[in-house]
Design a protein around this motif. Structure first.
Motif, PDB file in Angstrom:
ATOM      1  N   GLY A  52       2.946   4.520  -8.080  1.00 44.95           N
ATOM      2  CA  GLY A  52       3.894   4.094  -7.066  1.00 44.95           C
ATOM      3  C   GLY A  52       3.417   4.260  -5.638  1.00 44.95           C
ATOM      4  N   ARG A  53       2.219   4.771  -5.425  1.00 41.25           N
ATOM      5  CA  ARG A  53       1.692   4.982  -4.079  1.00 41.25           C
ATOM      6  C   ARG A  53       0.714   3.874  -3.712  1.00 41.25           C
ATOM      7  NH1 ARG A  53      -1.278  10.336  -3.470  1.00 41.25           N
ATOM      8  NH2 ARG A  53      -1.544   9.442  -1.370  1.00 41.25           N
ATOM      9  N   LEU A  54       0.964   3.245  -2.568  1.00 43.01           N
ATOM     10  CA  LEU A  54       0.041   2.233  -2.077  1.00 43.01           C
ATOM     11  C   LEU A  54      -1.165   2.906  -1.441  1.00 43.01           C
ATOM     12  CD1 LEU A  54       2.473  -0.332  -0.405  1.00 43.01           C
ATOM     13  CD2 LEU A  54       1.442  -0.435  -2.683  1.00 43.01           C
ATOM     14  N   ARG A  55      -2.319   2.316  -1.670  1.00 37.86           N
ATOM     15  CA  ARG A  55      -3.548   2.791  -1.067  1.00 37.86           C
ATOM     16  C   ARG A  55      -4.312   1.602  -0.507  1.00 37.86           C
ATOM     17  NH1 ARG A  55      -2.288   5.794  -5.549  1.00 37.86           N
ATOM     18  NH2 ARG A  55      -2.659   8.060  -5.478  1.00 37.86           N
ATOM     19  N   THR A  56      -5.233   1.872   0.402  1.00 35.39           N
ATOM     20  CA  THR A  56      -6.106   0.830   0.930  1.00 35.39           C
ATOM     21  C   THR A  56      -7.235   0.615  -0.072  1.00 35.39           C
ATOM     22  OG1 THR A  56      -5.587   1.464   3.201  1.00 35.39           O
ATOM     23  CG2 THR A  56      -7.571   0.139   2.860  1.00 35.39           C
ATOM     24  N   VAL A  57      -7.264  -0.570  -0.690  1.00 27.50           N
ATOM     25  CA  VAL A  57      -8.164  -0.819  -1.819  1.00 27.50           C
ATOM     26  C   VAL A  57      -8.883  -2.148  -1.616  1.00 27.50           C
ATOM     27  CG1 VAL A  57      -8.344  -0.865  -4.336  1.00 27.50           C
ATOM     28  CG2 VAL A  57      -6.450   0.348  -3.272  1.00 27.50           C
ATOM     29  N   TYR A  58     -10.113  -2.195  -2.083  1.00 26.79           N
ATOM     30  CA  TYR A  58     -10.930  -3.405  -2.040  1.00 26.79           C
ATOM     31  C   TYR A  58     -11.330  -3.784  -3.469  1.00 26.79           C
ATOM     32  CZ  TYR A  58     -11.194  -2.512   2.965  1.00 26.79           C
ATOM     33  OH  TYR A  58     -10.873  -2.296   4.281  1.00 26.79           O
ATOM     34  N   TYR A  59     -12.107  -4.853  -3.583  1.00 25.89           N
ATOM     35  CA  TYR A  59     -12.541  -5.360  -4.890  1.00 25.89           C
ATOM     36  C   TYR A  59     -13.024  -4.233  -5.801  1.00 25.89           C
ATOM     37  CZ  TYR A  59     -15.588  -7.413  -8.402  1.00 25.89           C
ATOM     38  OH  TYR A  59     -16.200  -7.723  -9.584  1.00 25.89           O
ATOM     39  N   ASN A  60     -12.621  -4.315  -7.052  1.00 26.38           N
ATOM     40  CA  ASN A  60     -13.044  -3.401  -8.119  1.00 26.38           C
ATOM     41  C   ASN A  60     -12.609  -1.960  -7.863  1.00 26.38           C
ATOM     42  OD1 ASN A  60     -14.080  -3.387 -10.705  1.00 26.38           O
ATOM     43  ND2 ASN A  60     -16.221  -3.157 -10.079  1.00 26.38           N
ATOM     44  N   GLY A  61     -11.576  -1.799  -7.032  1.00 29.90           N
ATOM     45  CA  GLY A  61     -10.996  -0.483  -6.835  1.00 29.90           C
ATOM     46  C   GLY A  61     -11.668   0.390  -5.807  1.00 29.90           C
ATOM     47  N   TYR A  62     -12.659  -0.133  -5.091  1.00 31.94           N
ATOM     48  CA  TYR A  62     -13.278   0.667  -4.042  1.00 31.94           C
ATOM     49  C   TYR A  62     -12.250   0.930  -2.944  1.00 31.94           C
ATOM     50  CZ  TYR A  62     -17.756   0.089  -6.340  1.00 31.94           C
ATOM     51  OH  TYR A  62     -18.778   0.125  -7.267  1.00 31.94           O
ATOM     52  N   ARG A  63     -12.308   2.140  -2.365  1.00 30.96           N
ATOM     53  CA  ARG A  63     -11.235   2.621  -1.501  1.00 30.96           C
ATOM     54  C   ARG A  63     -11.612   2.594  -0.027  1.00 30.96           C
ATOM     55  NH1 ARG A  63      -7.792   5.822  -4.762  1.00 30.96           N
ATOM     56  NH2 ARG A  63      -7.931   4.994  -6.892  1.00 30.96           N
ATOM     57  N   GLY A  64     -10.611   2.230   0.762  1.00 31.52           N
ATOM     58  CA  GLY A  64     -10.722   2.436   2.187  1.00 31.52           C
ATOM     59  C   GLY A  64     -10.717   3.918   2.499  1.00 31.52           C
ATOM     60  N   HIS A  65     -11.467   4.319   3.531  1.00 30.89           N
ATOM     61  CA  HIS A  65     -11.587   5.700   3.993  1.00 30.89           C
ATOM     62  C   HIS A  65     -12.401   6.576   3.032  1.00 30.89           C
ATOM     63  CE1 HIS A  65      -8.516   4.185   6.596  1.00 30.89           C
ATOM     64  NE2 HIS A  65      -7.633   4.143   5.628  1.00 30.89           N
ATOM     65  N   GLU A  66     -12.828   6.011   1.921  1.00 32.05           N
ATOM     66  CA  GLU A  66     -13.724   6.714   1.006  1.00 32.05           C
ATOM     67  C   GLU A  66     -15.022   5.940   0.835  1.00 32.05           C
ATOM     68  OE1 GLU A  66     -13.987   8.223  -3.660  1.00 32.05           O
ATOM     69  OE2 GLU A  66     -12.068   7.540  -2.839  1.00 32.05           O
ATOM     70  N   HIS A  67     -14.909   4.639   0.572  1.00 32.52           N
ATOM     71  CA  HIS A  67     -16.079   3.786   0.416  1.00 32.52           C
ATOM     72  C   HIS A  67     -16.274   2.858   1.614  1.00 32.52           C
ATOM     73  CE1 HIS A  67     -14.674   4.641  -3.791  1.00 32.52           C
ATOM     74  NE2 HIS A  67     -15.914   5.078  -3.841  1.00 32.52           N
ATOM     75  N   ILE A  68     -15.190   2.451   2.248  1.00 35.51           N
ATOM     76  CA  ILE A  68     -15.237   1.643   3.468  1.00 35.51           C
ATOM     77  C   ILE A  68     -14.744   2.543   4.592  1.00 35.51           C
ATOM     78  CG2 ILE A  68     -14.643  -0.557   4.524  1.00 35.51           C
ATOM     79  CD1 ILE A  68     -15.915  -0.797   1.711  1.00 35.51           C
ATOM     80  N   LEU A  69     -15.668   2.948   5.471  1.00 32.88           N
ATOM     81  CA  LEU A  69     -15.355   3.975   6.458  1.00 32.88           C
ATOM     82  C   LEU A  69     -15.289   3.375   7.853  1.00 32.88           C
ATOM     83  CD1 LEU A  69     -17.763   6.807   5.244  1.00 32.88           C
ATOM     84  CD2 LEU A  69     -15.369   6.435   4.610  1.00 32.88           C
ATOM     85  N   GLY A  70     -14.309   3.839   8.618  1.00 32.06           N
ATOM     86  CA  GLY A  70     -14.173   3.439  10.010  1.00 32.06           C
ATOM     87  C   GLY A  70     -13.865   4.628  10.876  1.00 32.06           C
ATOM     88  N   PRO A  71     -13.793   4.418  12.186  1.00 31.57           N
ATOM     89  CA  PRO A  71     -13.560   5.536  13.091  1.00 31.57           C
ATOM     90  C   PRO A  71     -12.133   6.059  13.081  1.00 31.57           C
ATOM     91  CG  PRO A  71     -13.683   3.483  14.315  1.00 31.57           C
ATOM     92  CD  PRO A  71     -14.057   3.164  12.899  1.00 31.57           C
ATOM     93  N   GLN A  72     -11.194   5.313  12.468  1.00 28.77           N
ATOM     94  CA  GLN A  72      -9.807   5.751  12.416  1.00 28.77           C
ATOM     95  C   GLN A  72      -9.230   5.539  11.030  1.00 28.77           C
ATOM     96  OE1 GLN A  72      -7.828   3.452  15.443  1.00 28.77           O
ATOM     97  NE2 GLN A  72      -8.074   5.061  16.979  1.00 28.77           N
TER      98      GLN A  72
END
Length: 362
Positions: free
Chosen positions: A125-145
């Motif tokens: 039930g928790r939304l997360r920032t996710v990309y193709y094949n389950g790769y995660r924002g802030h874990e695999h796709i990193l930015g300054p914020q």
């Protein structure tokens, strides 16, 4: 495992749990041979705009034209620099430069790290920032914020939220540890291209292209696609951009030419079923943006539904602002729609997009 449930209609896991290529996996030796068999004349055509087009930042305020500067040794710029200043008696003259470049300003590839979605991959039930094949924002796709998730107010509208600086990250640093464009570079992105000439079928008027309109254009031009083909759509947009000589008329451009209707579910299903390995257009976003159809009940929706379907769900690379005018004319004159396409992006680790100089060989 990065996900317990995958988005409806996605192919996550079909190419392996750690796949970072998506539908580009369908380009194999057979597809390269099919492309090579289309070479009959030995003619090569550049499918890129000059990389300082469209000009300015009127089409996208975040993206600016490239700036060329000389490299420097200390305070000395190395353009027309005589090496005799460094090596006594040397006769060499050196010019050496560098570029400050928005990677998706002009003719480009979108990598699979370019567009993700707010999604519940864990089924909790928790939304997360996710990309193709389950790769995660802030874990695999990193930015300054870490922008957080936009909460919704009592009226259902997104509430404003305060970005939080990511500890240990530089203020302007970003990197895709997964799904970066370098994976497409190593793949090579070479195979058979198929052109569908929407401008020849429908003219230059503002028009949304759904499944029915695309099928009519393909039938009219005699175009068919097979799994592993790369599909290119000419709308006339890039030709119009080129005619404006780096002074783009944003209003005219945004009210001209065809673009795919990303809200047409039948079209999205055809993209899934067709097995194409890449989807490319000569316009700014492949799909109509902003969309002309949004839910009236305030339900969540993607602003870029075709991007979400292709990049996030299918791992299908998108090409934008390719220059297809000369290719379209030559193919039409010879009654062809297929050619050898060679279009690797820059092998720049961690980038989410890349300029590209595609070559069509006829």
């Amino acid at each position: 495992m990065r996900w317990r449930q995958r988005p409806e209609g996605s192919n996550w896991g079909d190419f392996g749990p750690d796949d970072q290529l998506g539908r580009a996996n369908l380009i194999g030796p057979e597809q390269v041979r099919k492309g090579a068999l289309e070479v009959r004349e030995g003619v090569s055509l550049c499918l890129s705009l000059p990389l300082d087009y469209p000009g300015g930042n009127g089409l996208n305020p975040r993206r600016h034209p490239p700036v060329l500067r000389p490299t420097r040794r200390g305070d000395v710029p190395y353009v027309n620099f005589p090496l005799g200043h460094v090596y006594t008696g040397a006769t060499d003259v050196i010019s050496d430069d560098q570029a400050l470049l928005s990677l998706q300003y002009s003719t480009q590839w979108d990598s699979l790290a370019h567009v993700g979605a707010l999604f519940d991959p864990e089924g909790d039930g928790r939304l997360r920032t996710v990309y193709y094949n389950g790769y995660r924002g802030h874990e695999h796709i990193l930015g300054p914020q870490d922008h957080g998730l936009p909460a919704r107010g009592d009226d259902g509208a997104p509430a404003r939220y305060q970005p939080v600086c990511c500890e240990g990250r530089a203020s302007d640093e970003s990197v895709a540890l997964a799904l970066g464009v370098e994976h497409l570079a190593v793949k090579g992105m070479q195979g058979r291209g198929v052109l569908v000439d929407l401008a020849r079928a429908y003219g230059m008027d503002f028009r949304d292209i759904g499944y029915d309109e695309l099928m009519r254009a393909m039938e009219r031009g005699g175009a068919t696609v097979e799994p592993g083909d790369m599909l290119l759509l000419r709308t006339g947009f890039a030709g119009l951009v080129l005619s404006m000589q780096r002074q783009p008329d944003a209003h005219r451009l945004h009210h001209s030419c065809a673009a795919l209707d990303g809200g047409d579910e039948k079209l999205l299903q055809w993209i899934t079923d067709s097995g194409i390995a890449a989807l490319i257009a000569d316009n700014y976003a492949v799909e109509r943006h902003p969309p002309r159809r949004v839910p009236e009940d305030g339900a969540p929706y993607p602003v870029l539904p075709l991007h979400e379907h292709c990049l996030f769900k299918l791992g299908l690379p998108l090409g934008e602002l390719w220059y297809l005018e000369e290719l379209a004319d030559r193919l039409h004159a010879s009654g062809r729609t297929r050619f050898l396409l060679t279009a690797p992006p820059l092998r720049l680790p961690g980038a989410v997009g890349s300029p590209v100089t595609p070559i069509a060989t006829l």
